[in-house]
Design a protein around this motif. Structure first.
Motif: not given
Length: 396
Positions: A256-258, A277-282, A308-315, A324-327
């Protein structure tokens, strides 16, 4: 009534803030640089709303276009030269860093030797600038990470740190071999090699935002936070004191690239760290205990799903590296806001910590540098005595 009783020492905080609130922003910015008590009012939620508003914003630069640009977060930015056109050769400047109102650029044109660094430190608010003495690049096989440090409430002098990271095969970084240090007090570069351990060195400084608190430089490495102390003595050739602070949620396997996605910040002189966090939701915001390098306390949990109105943040890249799709670009905890870059939409965003509201600032893919102006004048270097001429002169 005795005139002595009218001294500022006898005024209540409410009266002092009432007086300061009537000042132009430029005057207030100068005054708070020389009085820590007045500086503290800026971060006090009870008083900050009454004080002159800061003209903060973001510098950015398109690597395919050398023009430096500025996007303001305030309507008070009239007359502010965000292109740095007051600098000599500003068309050939590469934006490097900024810290507490000062900006660091590297000058590079088709006629500039590739064997040297030529830096310029400037204050965009006062349009002052100084060219630093040239310093040498090493042969191929090195990456450089350069940081500017400045704290007007502590000293009018600034420091530049040029970290030399040795690069191996496949661009793998071996670690910092040395750091060059420039002090505006002495106007000279000095070299510190004490960070280098040839037996066990994988300390590599990266380009994530750094923090300068109470004379201590905090920079991201690939695993934790490197702290450099004794900058005043370092400018005299004495090795810097240094230690590391382990980041919260650190993963030894680096899945995980913290270290890459987290962001340092500060509030009221306390080091903070924000990371998804790992799922990007928080996003968690942590506060560090200065007296215990392993103690971090969570101060905020920010809900990104609602923002964001979504919960698909990670790949996952290459099957196992999390991204994570945001920085997180910057923290401004005194104004209760953090800044994000959404890689899906290529937008620079602000997130209100207390409101939970996400707002668009800029629609463009860049690397942004958060800037808050300072109206303190750049100091002159200290004069040294020349035994031969019997005169005082600035060091070369």
């Amino acid at each position: 009534m005795d005139c002595k009783e009218l001294s500022a020492a006898y005024l209540t905080d409410d009266l002092v803030v009432e007086i300061l609130s009537r000042l132009p922003f430029k005057s207030f910015s100068r005054f708070k640089c020389v009085c820590k008590a007045w500086l503290a009012f800026s971060s006090d939620p009870h008083y900050s709303q009454k004080l002159p508003k800061v003209t903060n914003g973001f510098f950015y630069q398109d690597r395919h276009n050398s023009a430096i640009q500025f996007v303001s977060l305030s309507e008070h930015a009239r007359g502010f030269d965000g292109t740095l056109s007051f600098l000599p050769g500003y068309e050939h400047l590469e934006f490097v860093d900024c810290c507490n109102g000062l900006v660091l650029c590297e000058y590079r044109s088709n006629y500039t030797s590739r064997d040297i660094f030529r830096f310029i430190v400037c204050n965009p608010a006062t349009q002052e600038w100084k060219i630093l003495p040239d310093t040498q690049r090493k042969p191929d096989g090195f990456d450089y990470t350069t940081k500017l440090s400045f704290d007007p409430s502590r000293s009018p002098h600034s420091y530049v740190f040029n970290f030399h990271n040795e690069r191996g095969p496949y661009n793998f970084t071996f670690g910092v071999t040395q750091v060059e240090i420039f002090s505006s007090c002495k106007s000279t570069w000095l070299v510190d090699k004490t960070l280098w351990d040839p037996k066990n060195n994988d300390l590599s400084v990266n380009g994530r935002p750094h923090v300068f608190i109470d004379g201590l430089l905090h920079v991201h490495t690939d695993r934790d936070v490197l702290v450099l102390d004794k900058l005043e003595t370092g400018s005299m050739g004495i090795p810097l004191c240094n230690w590391t602070i382990m980041l919260p949620l650190h993963k030894n396997d680096c899945t995980v690239d913290h270290c890459v996605r987290g962001c340092l910040g500060q509030s009221s002189g306390i080091l903070h760290y924000a990371v998804a966090e790992e799922d990007g939701c928080t996003i968690l915001i942590w506060s560090h205990d200065y007296y215990d390098p392993y103690m971090w306390t969570i101060t905020h949990r920010l809900n990104m799903k609602d923002a964001f109105g979504r919960d698909d943040f990670v790949h996952y890249e290459e099957g196992f590296i999390w991204a994570c799709d945001y920085e997180i670009i910057a923290l401004d905890l005194e104004r209760e806001v953090i800044f994000l870059f959404d890689e899906k939409t290529n937008k620079l965003l602000s997130y209100g910590i207390s409101t939970g509201k996400l707002s668009e600032i800029k629609d463009s893919p860049h690397w942004y540098f958060h800037y808050v102006p300072c109206y303190l004048k750049l100091p002159e270097p200290e004069l040294v005595y020349d035994d031969v001429s019997g005169l005082f002169a600035a060091p070369l």
